[in-house]
Design a protein around this motif. Structure first.
Motif, PDB file in Angstrom:
ATOM      1  N   ARG A   1       0.828  -1.201   0.000  1.00  0.00           N
ATOM      2  CA  ARG A   1       0.000   0.000   0.000  1.00  0.00           C
ATOM      3  C   ARG A   1       0.865   1.254   0.000  1.00  0.00           C
ATOM      4  NH1 ARG A   1      -3.171  -3.214   3.591  1.00  0.00           N
ATOM      5  NH2 ARG A   1      -2.145  -2.260   5.400  1.00  0.00           N
ATOM      6  N   GLY A   2       1.985   1.183   0.684  1.00  0.00           N
ATOM      7  CA  GLY A   2       2.876   2.340   0.748  1.00  0.00           C
ATOM      8  C   GLY A   2       3.461   2.703  -0.600  1.00  0.00           C
TER       9      GLY A   2
ATOM     10  N   ALA B   1       0.775   4.087  -2.935  1.00  0.00           N
ATOM     11  CA  ALA B   1       0.477   5.483  -2.610  1.00  0.00           C
ATOM     12  C   ALA B   1       1.589   6.405  -3.093  1.00  0.00           C
ATOM     13  CB  ALA B   1       0.273   5.633  -1.103  1.00  0.00           C
TER      14      ALA B   1
ATOM     15  N   LEU C   1       1.298   6.795  -6.842  1.00  0.00           N
ATOM     16  CA  LEU C   1       0.185   7.680  -7.171  1.00  0.00           C
ATOM     17  C   LEU C   1       0.564   9.137  -6.932  1.00  0.00           C
ATOM     18  CD1 LEU C   1      -2.842   5.674  -5.720  1.00  0.00           C
ATOM     19  CD2 LEU C   1      -2.300   6.051  -8.137  1.00  0.00           C
ATOM     20  N   PHE C   2       1.311   9.385  -5.865  1.00  0.00           N
ATOM     21  CA  PHE C   2       1.759  10.755  -5.591  1.00  0.00           C
ATOM     22  C   PHE C   2       2.726  11.232  -6.673  1.00  0.00           C
ATOM     23  CE2 PHE C   2       4.702  13.790  -3.613  1.00  0.00           C
ATOM     24  CZ  PHE C   2       3.796  14.756  -3.190  1.00  0.00           C
TER      25      PHE C   2
END
Length: 783
Positions: free
Chosen positions: A212-213, A216, A219-220
Motif C-alpha cells: 500500500r505504501g 500510494a 500515485l503521488f
C-alpha cells in the motif's frame, strides 16, 4: 483460506444490480436531456462494466467468474465504441454497436450447448442468447433509420441485461470459500505443498502495508507529473484536473491488469499446468544439487513459487474488493506510469494521455452550461450600459478601417498548443501582422489548450504573439469555455465588461464555484500585467462575439460555443447586426466550420443549421471558422437560388494545434461542393508520416492509409501520426478588403510565407485561369 464476504454479499449484489438499472435508464434517455448523449451513454456503459467486473470476483465458480468478466469486457468494448461514436465511419456505427451483442449471443449459445451436454438447466443461457441476438438485430435495423437513437438504445439494453445478470448470478458466501490452490496444481500428495502455500500467504499478509505504501507513493509521483505538465492554480479547474488525470491513470492501470496482463498470465498458466506439476514433482522428490544443477533448481523453484504466489494473490482478490483493487494497482500501475512518462511517443501529448480525460470532463460540463453562461454575461453587460443588442452593439473599432481605402487583417485559428507546432508559425505571423495595410488580428477558435485556463495564457498566447502590435480580437473555441471563459474574458474583454461577465456567470451558477470576486479581480489584473509585459494589444471586446463595421464591409465574430450553436441573446444581436449590414459585403468568422473534411458538417445539426440559415438569409459571402486543424476552401452554390452568388467557406484552424491529417488522408470521392481545396496536400502528409513514423506504428499507418482506418476514421488517428518535427504545415490567412471595389481577397500563409497553388490539393476549377503553380494563392471574392 476463507472469504472476507459475509452475509452482506447478497445486499451488495442487489445494490450493484440497482446501480446498473439506474445506468440503463440514464443511458436510454440521454438523447432527450443530455447535451452530449453519446458521452453520457458511453460513461454509463463503462460504469456498468466496472460493476459487473467487481461482481465477477464474488461469483461462486470459475465458469461464472469467466462469464462475468467476459460480459464486462463486451460492455466495456461497447462503452468505448459509444464514447468514440463521432469518430466512427457512418457505415460502421450500427454494425459495430451490434457486434458486442452478437458475440455475447454466440458465447451464451455455446454455454447452452455445454450445459445441455452436461445435463444442466439451459434456460438462462438460451434466454441470454435470444436477448443478445435480438438486440443486435434491432440495432442494425434502427441504425439505418434513426442514427440519433441507436446509441441510447444499445447502451440502455446492454445495461438492462447487465442489471439482470447482477441480480441473478450466484455469488460467494463465507461457506463457499474452501477451494484449494494446491489442488489446482494436480500433483500426487498435494499436502506436501501446504507449508509452502501457507508461507506465501503469510508473506503476502506481512507485505500488505508495504505494498500500500509504494502504491500510494507511485500515485503521488503521478500526481506531481500531472501537476507539472498541467499547472496548478486555486480554481476548481486547476485543483481537479490533475486529480482527474490520476483517477484516469488508476482506471487505466486496472484495465491493463484485469483485461490484459492477468488474462495473459492465466492463459500461460493454463497451457503450462502439466509442466508445473512435473516440475513440482521433481523439485519435491530429488535432493538438493550442487554446481550448475543447483542454480537450475533455483530458477525452477523461483518460477514455481512465482506461479503459486500469483494464484494465491488472485484467489485472495476473488473474495475481497479491497484486495482486488490493490492487486490490480500493484500489477497495472507500473506499466501505466511508464506510459504516462513516455506519452509523447504515442502522439500529441495532451491528446493521448489521461490528462485529456480532465479536458473531456470539462467539455461535458461546459457543453451543458455555455448558452446559459453567455446569456447571463450578455444581459449583465447590456444592463450596465456597456453596449446594446441592436445593430451597433458589441462593436470594436480598429483604427484605419473607417474610410474607403483598402485595408487588411489576419485571421488565425486554434493557436494555443504552446509547443513547436505553434512557435514554428510565429515568424510568419509577426511578419504578416507588421505590414502597414494590416490593421488588426482575429483569433478564430481555441486560443489556449487544453482547458483555456489563465495559467496557460502566458506560454500559449502572450509569448507566441509577442511582436504583434495591432489590436487582437478573438472568438472562443470549445476549449476556451472549459474554465467558464474566465481566462478568455480577462484577456480579451474590456476590464469592466470582464468583471460584469464573470460575476454574471457566478450568479448563473448560484455562486457554486471556486471563483470569487477576489479571484475575478486577480484574473483581470493578471491579464493587464501580461498585456503590459508582452505588448500585445487586447481587451477591446464586451463579449465572446463582436463586429467590425466599416463603410462598405462588415466582419462578424460569432461564438458557437461547445455545441455549435448560439443562445437567444447572441441571436438577437446577430440578426440586428446583419440587418444593419444590408448593402455591405459581410464576412462571418465562426468557432466551428460549416464544411470540413469534404463534408457538410452542419447537416442534421438543428442549432448549427439555424445559424447557417441566418447567414444565407442575409447574403453573407464569406464564412470562416477554426476548430478543424488545417486550411480548407469550399465554394457553396445554393440549390434553387437562381442568380445567387456562391458562399465561400474557409476552414482556418491550422494556427498552432496538431494538424487534422484526416482531411488529406480521407478526402471523399464526392466532396460536399464541386469547388474545393485544402492544405497540406495528400502527398506532403503521406511523405511526412512515412518519414517520421517509427516502425512500431507502421501497422496502424498501413491500416489508415490502405483501409481508411475503418471502422474508425483517419481523423480519429491523425494525432497519432503528427509529430512536432519538420516539415510543419501550420497556416493562417491574410484578408484584404477593398471597399471601393467591393471585394475581399483571402491569401493563405504557411510557415515560410504566402502559400502557392502547388501547395494545395484542389479541384481543377479552383485555380484561376492563367495562374501558375508557383503563384501565391489568392481567392478574390467580389459582389
Amino acid at each position: 483460506m476463507s472469504s472476507v464476504f459475509g452475509p452482506a454479499a447478497g445486499e451488495r449484489t442487489r445494490a450493484l444490480a440497482a446501480f446498473a438499472a439506474v445506468l440503463a435508464v440514464v443511458a436510454a434517455s440521454a438523447s432527450f436531456w443530455a447535451a452530449e448523449p453519446d458521452r453520457v451513454a458511453g460513461l454509463a456503459l463503462c460504469a456498468g462494466a466496472a460493476a459487473e467486473a467487481v461482481q465477477g470476483f464474488r461469483r461462486r465458480t470459475l465458469a461464472t467468474q469467466r462469464n462475468a468478466w467476459s460480459s464486462s469486457a463486451y460492455t466495456l468494448l461497447l462503452g468505448l465504441l459509444v464514447l468514440n461514436a463521432s469518430w466512427l465511419a457512418a457505415t460502421a456505427l450500427a454494425i459495430f454497436l451490434a457486434v458486442p451483442f452478437f458475440i455475447d449471443g454466440l458465447r451464451y449459445a455455446l454455454l447452452a450447448v455445454r450445459q445441455l451436454t452436461a445435463g444442466e438447466s439451459v434456460w438462462q443461457a438460451v434466454g441470454a442468447t435470444v436477448w443478445n441476438l435480438a438486440v443486435a438485430a434491432a440495432i442494425l435495423v434502427v441504425g439505418q433509420y434513426a442514427e440519433r437513437w441507436v446509441l441510447g438504445l444499445a447502451a440502455g439494453l446492454r445495461l438492462a441485461a447487465t442489471s439482470v445478470n447482477l441480480a441473478t448470478a450466484p455469488v460467494y458466501v463465507q461457506r463457499d470459500a474452501d477451494q484449494s490452490i494446491i489442488a489446482d496444481i494436480a500433483i500426487d500428495r498435494p499436502e506436501r505443498l501446504a507449508d509452502t502455500a501457507a508461507q506465501i500467504e503469510q508473506s503476502e499478509a506481512e507485505r500488505a502495508a508495504a505494498d500500500r505504501g509504494w502504491i500510494a507513493a507511485l500515485l503521488f509521483v503521478l500526481l506531481t507529473i500531472h501537476l507539472s505538465r498541467m499547472g496548478f492554480d486555486r480554481s476548481a479547474l486547476g485543483i481537479l484536473s490533475p486529480l482527474v488525470a490520476v483517477i484516469g491513470d488508476v482506471v487505466f492501470a486496472l484495465v491493463l491488469a484485469y483485461f490484459v496482463i492477468v488474462p495473459v498470465r492465466l492463459f500461460a498458466r493454463r497451457v503450462t499446468r502439466r509442466l508445473e506439476a512435473r516440475a513440482w514433482e521433481r523439485v519435491l522428490a530429488e535432493p538438493a544439487r550442487t554446481g550448475v544443477a543447483r542454480w537450475a533448481e533455483h530458477v525452477v523453484r523461483w518460477w514455481l513459487l512465482s506461479r503459486m504466489r500469483l494464484a494465491i494473490r488472485l484467489r485472495l482478490a476473488r473474495y475481497s474488493l479491497n484486495v482486488a483493487l490493490g492487486r490490480g494497482l500493484q500489477i497495472g500501475l507500473p506499466l501505466a506510469a511508464i506510459i504516462v512518462a513516455s506519452v509523447p511517443i504515442w502522439g500529441m501529448s495532451w491528446y493521448f494521455d489521461t490528462e485529456n480525460w480532465a479536458a473531456g470532463m470539462w467539455n461535458s460540463w461546459a457543453a451543458q452550461r455555455t448558452d446559459t453562461w453567455r446569456e447571463a454575461m450578455v444581459r449583465a453587460v447590456v444592463a450596465a450600459g456597456q453596449t446594446t443588442t441592436d445593430g451597433r452593439g458589441f462593436l470594436v473599432t480598429p483604427p484605419g478601417t473607417d474610410g474607403s481605402a483598402p485595408f487588411s487583417f489576419v485571421v488565425i485559428g486554434d493557436t494555443g498548443e504552446g509547443d513547436a507546432s505553434q512557435h514554428v508559425l510565429r515568424e510568419s505571423l509577426i511578419r504578416a501582422a507588421a505590414a502597414d495595410e494590416v490593421k488588426f488580428v482575429v483569433l478564430s477558435s481555441d486560443v489556449v489548450y487544453p482547458t483555456g485556463a489563465m495559467r496557460d495564457y502566458e506560454l500559449r498566447f502572450w509569448l507566441p504573439f509577442m511582436g504583434v502590435s495591432k489590436p487582437v480580437f478573438a472568438i472562443p473555441g470549445n476549449h476556451d469555455w472549459y474554465d467558464a471563459l474566465e481566462g478568455f474574458a480577462a484577456t480579451f474583454f474590456r476590464p469592466e465588461a470582464a468583471r460584469l461577465a464573470m460575476r454574471a456567470r457566478l450568479d448563473a451558477d448560484e455562486r457554486v464555484s471556486s471563483t470569487t470576486d477576489a479571484v475575478i479581480e486577480d484574473l483581470i489584473d493578471k491579464a493587464a500585467a501580461l498585456r503590459g509585459q508582452y505588448g500585445v494589444p487586447t481587451g477591446f471586446q464586451q463579449a465572446p462575439f463582436f463586429q467590425v463595421q466599416t463603410p462598405g464591409f462588415v466582419l462578424l465574430g460569432i461564438d458557437t460555443g461547445v455545441l455549435r450553436r448560439v443562445d437567444r441573446e447572441q441571436l438577437t444581436w446577430l440578426r440586428a447586426a446583419l440587418e444593419a449590414a444590408r448593402g455591405k459585403m459581410v464576412m462571418a468568422v465562426l468557432g466551428h466550420p460549416i464544411f470540413a473534411g469534404g463534408h457538410d458538417v452542419a447537416a442534421g445539426d438543428e442549432g448549427f443549421t439555424a445559424v447557417r440559415g441566418l447567414l444565407r438569409e442575409y447574403g453573407v459571402r464569406v464564412v470562416m471558422a477554426g476548430d478543424t486543424h488545417d486550411l480548407e476552401y469550399y465554394a457553396e452554390v445554393i440549390d434553387g437560388a437562381a442568380g445567387a452568388l456562391p458562399i465561400h467557406h474557409f476552414v482556418n484552424g491550422g494556427g498552432g494545434a496538431y494538424l487534422s491529417f484526416g482531411t488529406a488522408l480521407a478526402w471523399p470521392a464526392r466532396p460536399a461542393t464541386a469547388d474545393w481545396a485544402y492544405y497540406p496536400n495528400r502527398q506532403e502528409v503521406v511523405g511526412k508520416i512515412a518519414t517520421t513514423t517509427p516502425w512500431w506504428k507502421w501497422g496502424a499507418w498501413i491500416w489508415t492509409r490502405e483501409f481508411g482506418a475503418w471502422p474508425s476514421s483517419p481523423e480519429w488517428l491523425s494525432a497519432m501520426f503528427d509529430y512536432n518535427v519538420a516539415p510543419f504545415f501550420q497556416s493562417f490567412v491574410v484578408v484584404t478588403v477593398d471597399p471601393a471595389g467591393r471585394s475581399v481577397a483571402i491569401r493563405p500563409w504557411g510557415i515560410h510565407g504566402p502559400l502557392t497553388w502547388k501547395d494545395l490539393e484542389r479541384s481543377a476549377q479552383v485555380m484561376p485561369a492563367g495562374a501558375s503553380l508557383d503563384q501565391a494563392v489568392a481567392w478574390v471574392i467580389r459582389e
